[in-house]
Design an enzyme around this catalytic site. Structure first.
Site, short mmCIF file in Angstrom:
data_model
loop_
_atom_site.label_atom_id
_atom_site.label_comp_id
_atom_site.label_asym_id
_atom_site.label_seq_id
_atom_site.Cartn_x
_atom_site.Cartn_y
_atom_site.Cartn_z
N TYR A 42 48.93 88.51 1.95
CA TYR A 42 49.12 87.06 1.86
C TYR A 42 48.43 86.38 3.04
O TYR A 42 47.69 85.42 2.88
CB TYR A 42 50.61 86.73 1.83
CG TYR A 42 50.92 85.26 1.78
CD1 TYR A 42 50.80 84.55 0.59
CD2 TYR A 42 51.33 84.58 2.92
CE1 TYR A 42 51.09 83.20 0.54
CE2 TYR A 42 51.62 83.23 2.88
CZ TYR A 42 51.50 82.54 1.68
OH TYR A 42 51.78 81.19 1.64
N SER A 60 48.75 78.36 4.84
CA SER A 60 50.05 78.79 5.35
C SER A 60 49.92 79.12 6.83
O SER A 60 48.84 79.55 7.28
CB SER A 60 50.51 80.04 4.60
OG SER A 60 51.62 80.63 5.23
#
Length: 188
Positions: free
Chosen positions: A150, A137
């Site tokens: 995350y 990501s």
């Protein structure tokens, strides 16, 4: 070609499964949600795709072991491609994350992917030419509000991609990461 795609019943993983299948690859996927998996497998069967799958909660080590055992049997001990796609997130301020949040996010996003690479290594090597793709990501490369865990899991994934690429090049296994930005599908 044979491919294992984790989290293949929705979002990016679903698109990857379908693209591989359109190119003629045999694909194995997994999901925590049996109903969702069964619906996708039925749809792929009607499309003429060679896709199999099983229920697996990747945050649980013993389930990862069982998944890789099933994949090894399905592909007769050889895998060409491993796509570590499954992931999860909980958006919170850094001070609000719990130990449970940490275990879930790091366990699903990083530990599971790393462990699957370890488990898949002999099967990728046996294929003569293997490829691992981590779905990372942008959050692993830059600050994203309320997503520190995350981001940490994806940052770790980006670094291990570099290490495994160097370490396993001798085994003819390529290792890459793809870092998309926000997509309009669920991570939960």
């Amino acid at each position: 070609m044979s491919a294992l795609v984790t989290g293949g019943t929705r979002g990016i993983g679903h698109a990857i499964v379908e693209e591989f299948a359109r190119f003629g690859a045999a694909v194995y996927t997994c999901s925590r949600n049996k109903k969702e998996l069964d619906e996708c497998l039925e749809d792929w069967k009607h499309k003429g795709f060679r896709v199999a799958g099983s229920v697996c909660d990747l945050s649980i080590r013993t389930q990862r072991d069982k998944l890789m055992e099933a994949v090894s049997i399905y592909f007769d001990g050889k895998i060409n491609i491993l796509v570590n796609n499954a992931g999860t997130s909980r958006l919170k301020q850094a001070t609000d994350y719990t130990a449970e949040d940490f275990s879930l996010i790091m366990g699903t996003n990083f530990e599971a992917s790393y462990h699957l690479c370890q488990l898949a290594h002999p099967f990728l090597k046996a294929a003569g030419s293997g490829s691992i793709v981590f779905i990372s990501s942008v959050g692993g490369l830059m600050s994203v509000p309320s997503a520190s865990l995350y981001a940490a899991s994806k940052g770790a994934m980006n670094q291990v991609t570099k290490n495994l690429a160097c370490e396993w090049a001798k085994d003819n296994i390529r290792v890459n990461a793809v870092a998309p930005w926000i997509i309009e599908t669920s991570l939960i």
